[in-house]
Design a protein around this motif. Structure first.
Motif, short mmCIF file in Angstrom:
data_model
loop_
_atom_site.label_atom_id
_atom_site.label_comp_id
_atom_site.label_asym_id
_atom_site.label_seq_id
_atom_site.Cartn_x
_atom_site.Cartn_y
_atom_site.Cartn_z
N UNK A 1 0.82 -1.22 0.00
CA UNK A 1 0.00 0.00 0.00
C UNK A 1 0.84 1.25 0.00
N UNK A 2 1.88 1.24 0.85
CA UNK A 2 2.77 2.41 0.91
C UNK A 2 3.52 2.60 -0.40
N UNK A 3 4.01 1.49 -0.97
CA UNK A 3 4.77 1.57 -2.21
C UNK A 3 3.92 2.07 -3.37
N UNK A 4 2.64 1.65 -3.38
CA UNK A 4 1.74 2.08 -4.47
C UNK A 4 1.50 3.60 -4.44
N UNK A 5 1.62 4.18 -3.26
CA UNK A 5 1.47 5.63 -3.16
C UNK A 5 2.81 6.34 -3.41
N UNK A 6 3.84 5.85 -2.76
CA UNK A 6 5.14 6.54 -2.77
C UNK A 6 5.84 6.43 -4.13
N UNK A 7 5.96 5.22 -4.64
CA UNK A 7 6.78 5.02 -5.82
C UNK A 7 6.26 5.77 -7.06
N UNK A 8 5.00 5.65 -7.41
CA UNK A 8 4.53 6.42 -8.59
C UNK A 8 4.72 7.93 -8.42
N UNK A 9 4.51 8.43 -7.17
CA UNK A 9 4.71 9.86 -6.95
C UNK A 9 6.17 10.26 -7.15
N UNK A 10 7.07 9.46 -6.60
CA UNK A 10 8.50 9.74 -6.77
C UNK A 10 8.90 9.63 -8.24
N UNK A 11 8.41 8.59 -8.90
CA UNK A 11 8.72 8.43 -10.33
C UNK A 11 8.19 9.62 -11.14
N UNK A 12 7.00 10.09 -10.76
CA UNK A 12 6.44 11.25 -11.46
C UNK A 12 7.30 12.48 -11.20
N UNK A 13 7.76 12.64 -9.96
CA UNK A 13 8.61 13.78 -9.61
C UNK A 13 9.90 13.76 -10.44
N UNK A 14 10.44 12.57 -10.66
CA UNK A 14 11.66 12.43 -11.47
C UNK A 14 11.37 12.38 -12.97
N UNK A 15 10.12 12.66 -13.36
CA UNK A 15 9.71 12.77 -14.76
C UNK A 15 9.86 11.46 -15.54
N UNK A 16 9.69 10.34 -14.84
CA UNK A 16 9.77 9.06 -15.54
C UNK A 16 8.56 8.84 -16.45
N UNK A 17 7.53 9.65 -16.28
CA UNK A 17 6.36 9.50 -17.15
C UNK A 17 6.28 10.61 -18.21
N UNK B 1 21.93 6.30 -21.62
CA UNK B 1 22.60 6.23 -20.31
C UNK B 1 22.03 7.29 -19.37
N UNK B 2 21.68 8.45 -19.90
CA UNK B 2 21.11 9.51 -19.05
C UNK B 2 19.81 9.04 -18.40
N UNK B 3 18.97 8.34 -19.17
CA UNK B 3 17.73 7.82 -18.63
C UNK B 3 18.00 6.74 -17.59
N UNK B 4 19.05 5.95 -17.81
CA UNK B 4 19.41 4.92 -16.83
C UNK B 4 19.79 5.57 -15.50
N UNK B 5 20.56 6.65 -15.55
CA UNK B 5 20.91 7.37 -14.33
C UNK B 5 19.66 7.90 -13.64
N UNK B 6 18.73 8.39 -14.42
CA UNK B 6 17.48 8.91 -13.87
C UNK B 6 16.68 7.82 -13.17
N UNK B 7 16.64 6.64 -13.78
CA UNK B 7 15.91 5.50 -13.18
C UNK B 7 16.53 5.12 -11.84
N UNK B 8 17.86 5.03 -11.80
CA UNK B 8 18.56 4.68 -10.55
C UNK B 8 18.24 5.69 -9.46
N UNK B 9 18.28 6.99 -9.83
CA UNK B 9 18.01 8.03 -8.84
C UNK B 9 16.56 7.96 -8.35
#
Length: 631
Positions: A51-67, A76-84
Motif C-alpha cells: 500500500x505504501x509503495x503504491x502511493x510513494x513510488x509512482x509519486x517519486x517516479x512522477x517527480x523524477x519525470x519518468x512519465x 545512459x542519461x535515462x538509466x541514471x534517472x531511473x537509478x536516482x
C-alpha cells in the motif's frame, strides 16, 4: 506511406509500474522468507508495504519525470534517472515502513526486504523502459530491411563521435532507407570493435578493397575536422568506383546547431580545402562584444553578413547593420531576426562616403564597437572605376574613422586584404591607404583601432569559385592563366572567426595577418570542383590555360619582406611589427590630394601618387588585369 515507430503512452507505463510495485514487494518477501510459516507471519507487513509503495513510488517516479520520457530514445542519461528515482523511492518507503513498525501497525517486519525490493525495482523499472526501446529498435530494423527495393547500404568513414551519431540516426530513422554496414577508421585500437552493433571493418586505406568486396551504395564521411588530403582520398576512390559519397558538416557549420543525419550534404569544394580549425578564445571575444552596441559596415556583403551572424552569438546589446545595398541589408536583417529573435537589430541604409549621414547614424545608435567591412573589392573592376575605388575605400574609411573618433567608439576593426601588401592594383592600393588612415587615427587619438588582413575567401562574392561554377554550368571551358598558379584560401566563417579574435586582442594601432595554411593550386581546385559536379576534367569540362598576364603573380604574399611579423597569443594570428607608412599631416595631405585627383578624373596622377605614397607599390607600371582573371 512509411509507418512510424510505435510509441507506448506513459499512462500504460504507469499502469505497468503499479503492477511491478506489487510484484517487487511480494518478490522481495518470497526471496527473503520463502513460502511457508514465516511468510504468512510477515504477510501483514507486506500488505502495508504494498500500500505504501503504491502511493510513494509512482509519486517519486512522477517527480523524477519518468512519465514524461519517450522511452524509445532511452540512453545512459535515462538509466541514471531511473537509478536516482528508484533509490529515492526506496529510501522514502523505508522511512515510512520503519515508522509504521515502530508505531505498532504490524507485529513483524524483516528490514532486509527493503534492500531486496530496491534491487528488484531497479531491474523491473529499468527493464520495462529499456524493453520499450529494444522493441522500438527491432521494429525500426524490420522496417529498414523491408524488401521495398529502395534500401541503401552505407559505409561510414570515421568511427568517432560524429560517426556514432550518424549510425545512431540512421538506425532510429528507417524512413531514410539507409543501413550502416561498417566503419573505416585509421585508429588500430578500434579495429574489430563495434559501435551500436556496427563493426569497424578496416582502415581508411582499405576503402577501395571494401568497395570491391561488399555491396556499398553510399559512403558517408563522418570526420568534420578531416584535412583536405583525407577528403580527397575518399572522394577520388569513390569516384573511381562510381559510389555516391556525402560528408558531415564542417566545424563552423555545426556551431549553434545539432549534428544529425538530416544535415548530411553533398561534398562541397570547401571540404577539399580544410585545415585544422582555428581555435577561438571565447572569454576574450565575449568581453569585447557582449552587452555592447556593435555596428557592422558592409553588413549585407559576404564577410559583413557572416560577421553579423557570429557577433549575434555573443549577445551584444544591439546590432546595427549598415550598408548601401537595400536588398542585401534586408535579407541579412530577416535572417538574423529569424535566428536571434530576442536580439535588438537595426537595419540602416547609408553610404560611408556621406559623413553627415554617418554622424546622424552614430548619434542615433551610439555604437561602442565597429567592424568595417564595407569596400569595393573586385580587383579588375576597380581598375576601370578608379574614382569609385578611391572615394569608397579611402574617403569612406576616413569618414568612418573620424566619426568613430568624434563619438568615442571604444574599438574599431577594419577588414583588409593581402593585396594591400606591395599593391599592384588599384583595389589593393586603396585598401592600403585605408589601413594607413585607421592606424594613423589609432596613434593620434590613442584609440583602440586595428586592421586585420587575409587573402581569398571561398564563396565570397567575386571569388574564383562562383566564376568556375558559372563556367561549368555553361559546359566549359574553365579558364586558368597558368597551371602552377596558387592562392591562399579560407572559408568565410573561419576568416570571420579570426577577425573577431584579433579584434579582442588589439589595444590600438595593430595590423594583424591571419595564418591561411598552405597555398592551393588553382588547377587542383578547378579539377575538384568539376568532379564534385559529377563531371570529369578534360572529358566533360575542358580546362584552358590562357597564359599568365603581365603583373599577375603565380603565388600570393601574406608577408611583406620589408616588415617583421611576430606571433600573438593566438597561433593563427600574427602581428606586424613596425612599418614605413605615412602618418600625421603628410598622410592627411596625401589622402586629400588622391581624393581630389580621383574626383577630377585625373587617374594617371592618382596612380602616380599611390606609387609614391605606398612602399613597394607598382600600380602605375602594372597592366590592368582582365575582368575574369584570378585575383
Amino acid at each position: 506511406m512509411m509507418k512510424s515507430r510505435p510509441n507506448i503512452r506513459n499512462r500504460y507505463v504507469l499502469l505497468a509500474d503499479v503492477v511491478l510495485v506489487i510484484v517487487s514487494v511480494l518478490g522481495s518477501y518470497v526471496l527473503r522468507l520463502e513460502l511457508g510459516a514465516a511468510f504468512t507471519f510477515y504477510l501483514p507487513s507486506a500488505y502495508w508495504m504494498i500500500g505504501s509503495a503504491l502511493v510513494i513510488k509512482p509519486l517519486i517516479y512522477y517527480y523524477f519525470r519518468l512519465y514524461r520520457r519517450m522511452w524509445i530514445y532511452a540512453s545512459v542519461q535515462e538509466l541514471k534517472l531511473i537509478v536516482a528515482a528508484v533509490s529515492t523511492a526506496s529510501v522514502v518507503l523505508s522511512v515510512v515502513m520503519v515508522s509504521f513498525f515502530n508505531l505498532g501497525m504490524f507485529t513483524g517486519f524483516p528490514r532486509s526486504v527493503l534492500i531486496i525490493d530496491w534491487l528488484i525495482s531497479l531491474m523491473l523499472v529499468g527493464g520495462l523502459r529499456f524493453t520499450i526501446r529494444l522493441l522500438s529498435e527491432n521494429f525500426s530494423q524490420q522496417m529498414a530491411t523491408s524488401p521495398d527495393g529502395k534500401t541503401k547500404k552505407a559505409l561510414i568513414i570515421g568511427a568517432g563521435d560524429a560517426g556514432a551519431i550518424v549510425v545512431r540516426e540512421l538506425q532510429k530513422n528507417p524512413q531514410l532507407n539507409i543501413i550502416p554496414i561498417g566503419f573505416l577508421d585509421d585508429n588500430p585500437i578500434k579495429f574489430k570493435q563495434q559501435i551500436y552493433g556496427i563493426p569497424v571493418i578496416g582502415a581508411l586505406t582499405d576503402l577501395a578493397k571494401v568497395l570491391d568486396n561488399r555491396r556499398i551504395d553510399e559512403v558517408i564521411i563522418a570526420i568534420p575536422s578531416a584535412p583536405g588530403k583525407v577528403i580527397r582520398l575518399v572522394t577520388d576512390v569513390c569516384r573511381l568506383k562510381a559510389v555516391h559519397f556525402r560528408t558531415m558538416p564542417g566545424i563552423y557549420e555545426l556551431l549553434g546547431g545539432k549534428v544529425n543525419v538530416n544535415r548530411l550534404r553533398e561534398v562541397d569544394i570547401t571540404d577539399l580545402l580544410r585545415r585544422e580549425p582555428a581555435r577561438i578564445m571565447d572569454e576574450q571575444v565575449g568581453r569585447t562584444i557582449s552587452n555592447r552596441v556593435v555596428l557592422v559596415t558592409g553588413a549585407g556583403g559576404s564577410i559583413g553578413s557572416e560577421l553579423c551572424r557570429q557577433i549575434a552569438r555573443w549577445a551584444p546589446a544591439e546590432l546595427v547593420l549598415l550598408g548601401h545595398g537595400e536588398n542585401s541589408i534586408f535579407e541579412a536583417y530577416l535572417e538574423l531576426q529569424d535566428r536571434f529573435p530576442s536580439l535588438p537589430i537595426k537595419a540602416v541604409i547609408g553610404d560611408i562616403r556621406e559623413k553627415d549621414r554617418l554622424e546622424r547614424i552614430f548619434s542615433m545608435y551610439r555604437p561602442q564597437v565597429v567592424f568595417h567591412a564595407a569596400a569595393h573589392k573586385h580587383v579588375p573592376l576597380m581598375e576601370s572605376n578608379i574614382e569609385e575605388a578611391v572615394t569608397n575605400n579611402v574617403e569612406g574609411t576616413r569618414n568612418l574613422v573620424m566619426t568613430a573618433v568624434e563619438f568615442d567608439v571604444e574599438r574599431l576593426v577594419m577588414i583588409s586584404t593581402d593585396k594591400a601588401i606591395r599593391p599592384a592594383n588599384v583595389m589593393g592600393a586603396t585598401k592600403r591607404l585605408a589601413e594607413m588612415t585607421v592606424l594613423d587615427a589609432a596613434e593620434r587619438y590613442g584609440k583602440d583601432f586595428s586592421v586585420v588582413r587575409f587573402g581569398n575567401v571561398l564563396g565570397s562574392r567575386g571569388s574564383v569559385v562562383p566564376l568556375f561554377k558559372r563556367q561549368i554550368a555553361r559546359g566549359g571551358p574553365i579558364t586558368i592563366t597558368h597551371p602552377d598558379m596558387k592562392r591562399y584560401f579560407m572559408t568565410i566563417p573561419e576568416a570571420v572567426y579570426l577577425v573577431l579574435q584579433a579584434a579582442a586582442m588589439g589595444s590600438g594601432g595593430e595590423t594583424y595577418v591571419l595564418n591561411m595554411g598552405e597555398q592551393v593550386r588553382i588547377l587542383d581546385l578547378a579539377e575538384d570542383l568539376i568532379r564534385l559536379s559529377g563531371l570529369e576534367p578534360g572529358r566533360d569540362i575542358e580546362i584552358v590555360f590562357t597564359g599568365i598576364r603581365p603583373g599577375e603573380k603565380l603565388s600570393e604574399d601574406l608577408w611583406d619582406s620589408g616588415n617583421t611579423f611576430e606571433r600573438t597569443l593566438h597561433p593563427d594570428i600574427y602581428q606586424l611589427v613596425g612599418n614605413e607608412d605615412l602618418r600625421g599631416e603628410k598622410l592627411q595631405k596625401a589622402v586629400d590630394e588622391v581624393i581630389r585627383l580621383a574626383r577630377e578624373g585625373d587617374y594617371q596622377s592618382v596612380l602616380g601618387m599611390i606609387d609614391d605614397i605606398i612602399p613597394g607599390a607598382s600600380v602605375r607600371s602594372t597592366p590592368p588585369p582582365e575582368m575574369i582573371s584570378i585575383e
